[in-house]
Scaffold this motif. Structure first.
Motif, PDB file in Angstrom:
ATOM      1  N   TYR B  48       0.841  -1.206   0.000  1.00 38.27           N
ATOM      2  CA  TYR B  48       0.000   0.000   0.000  1.00 38.27           C
ATOM      3  C   TYR B  48       0.871   1.248   0.000  1.00 38.27           C
ATOM      4  O   TYR B  48       0.541   2.248  -0.644  1.00 38.27           O
ATOM      5  N   LEU B 121      -2.596  -6.694  -5.661  1.00 35.47           N
ATOM      6  CA  LEU B 121      -3.888  -6.353  -5.047  1.00 35.47           C
ATOM      7  C   LEU B 121      -4.924  -7.440  -5.283  1.00 35.47           C
ATOM      8  O   LEU B 121      -5.844  -7.617  -4.491  1.00 35.47           O
ATOM      9  N   VAL B 224      -7.970   1.754  -1.661  1.00 35.59           N
ATOM     10  CA  VAL B 224      -7.662   0.453  -2.281  1.00 35.59           C
ATOM     11  C   VAL B 224      -7.456  -0.611  -1.201  1.00 35.59           C
ATOM     12  O   VAL B 224      -7.915  -1.754  -1.333  1.00 35.59           O
TER      13      VAL B 224
END
Lengths: 158, 229
Positions: B48, B121, B224
């Motif tokens: 991240y 992801l 996200v």
């Protein structure tokens, strides 16, 4: 038309019987090492997929039916896995497998992991059956720890 | 330094860009370590942070100082070829920021990192235990494919880093240009060609725009990481 029907049915029946006999013969013959390895890899993928379903549900809508189905898949497929590690299906089989030779040199430990795996999977089914997401979450972690413990010892790290 | 200096030094890299660079070095190293050691909570967190850095870098590529902008360092193929032909000559002339060849190296590294982060992801591990925050939008098999991409691009990334470091060693040993020090201090000695390139001036940047970039980058990475829930 009506007259030919019994004959057709008989033909189908005979063919079906022959197929049954044939498949029965195939099933009793020892499967090849590569077939066994493929079968257990496919099973592990089913388990992985079911674990993902559980994780997705736990992080999302926690659907009871989906979680229970996934847990049952893990318990059922796990039981099938026990029989899919016969001698000769390790790294020496000549087929790509991450199964380490230690499985067969330290069989008692490996079998212990398998027994624990099935016990944890049954607990997962029980938790999912109650529909308590928190309990499922806790058991998911216990389940994962069991998977990891065995994999660290008996599976090649990729 | 054997290059002709006209005295004094000039700032060619702004502070946010240098922070971006060294934080990225640390995070890529940490991501590698945490990934290899199955420290997946740390690995995700590290990812991240890399995502936030990438978002910031793209933003900075439009509003950052002169040498940070894509418009300045992404050069036409002809310019790159012409520059490549001068590689064998020495001593080298200091570029105003990225040289035409190095600019594309930066683009390649940023693109590889972007693909790697995106694949990560969606990635699912082989046991279905660990996954990226967006993995529940796709199937187990697709998640496994994403993990494969994640790993393949990582190897490509290592190759690009190796090339990057090799180029720096080449510039230091052959062209007598130290490219590392300016990336730390932001400054390099002035050289003869600076005035004709219009590169004599210190780079300038806006702290407000940098702050805005940090906020945007943090917000994107946070959104996200929650899987947009």
């Amino acid at each position: 038309m009506i007259r030919t029907k019994p004959f057709t049915l008989a033909a189908i029946g005979a063919f079906g019987f022959a197929a049954l006999v044939a498949s029965g013969t195939l099933a009793t013959a020892a499967p090849s090492a590569s077939a066994t390895i493929s079968a257990r890899q496919a099973n592990f993928k089913k388990i992985g997929g079911a674990m993902k379903t559980l994780k997705d549900e736990l992080g999302g809508s926690a659907d009871k039916v989906k979680m229970l189905t996934a847990a049952k898949t893990i318990a059922a497929v796990g039981r099938a896995q026990v029989k899919l590690f016969p001698a000769g299906t390790g790294p020496s089989a000549g087929v790509k497998t991450d199964a380490l030779a230690a499985i067969w040199t330290d069989r008692a430990t490996f079998d212990g992991h398998m027994t624990k795996f099935i016990a944890e999977a049954d607990k997962l089914v029980a938790a999912a059956g109650q529909g308590n997401a928190q309990a499922v979450g806790a058991q998911f972690k216990a389940m994962g720890a069991t998977c990891g413990a065995c994999h660290r010892q008996f599976r090649a790290d990729d | 330094m054997t290059e002709t200096t006209t005295g004094g030094s000039t700032r060619i890299w702004d502070l946010p860009l240098r922070l971006f660079h060294w934080l990225l070095v640390a995070l890529v190293a940490f991501s590698w370590w945490s990934g290899e050691n199955h420290e997946m909570d740390w690995h995700r967190l590290s990812g991240y942070c890399v995502l936030a850095l990438l978002v910031f870098r793209v933003w900075w590529g439009f509003v950052g100082s002169r040498t940070a902008r894509f418009a300045q360092f992404v050069r036409a193929p002809g310019t790159v070829l012409a520059y490549a032909r001068t590689l064998g000559t020495r001593p080298g002339h200091a570029a105003d920021g990225h040289n035409p060849l190095g600019g594309w190296s930066v683009v390649a590294m940023l693109a590889a990192l972007a693909v790697m982060v995106a694949a990560g992801l969606f990635a699912v591990d082989v046991d279905g235990l660990e996954s990226g925050p967006l993995a529940d939008y796709i199937s187990f098999d697709q998640g496994r494919a994403a993990a494969e991409v994640h790993e393949a691009v990582f190897n490509l990334m290592l190759l690009l880093i190796l090339l990057h470091v090799a180029a720096i060693v080449f510039y230091l040993g052959f062209k007598r240009l130290n490219l590392v020090r300016p990336m730390i201090t932001g400054r390099r000695a002035r050289s003869e060609g600076d005035s004709e390139h219009g590169a004599a001036a210190d780079v300038r940047w806006s702290p407000m725009l940098a702050l805005a970039g940090i906020v945007i980058a943090g917000a994107v990475a946070w959104a996200v990481s929650t899987g947009f829930r």
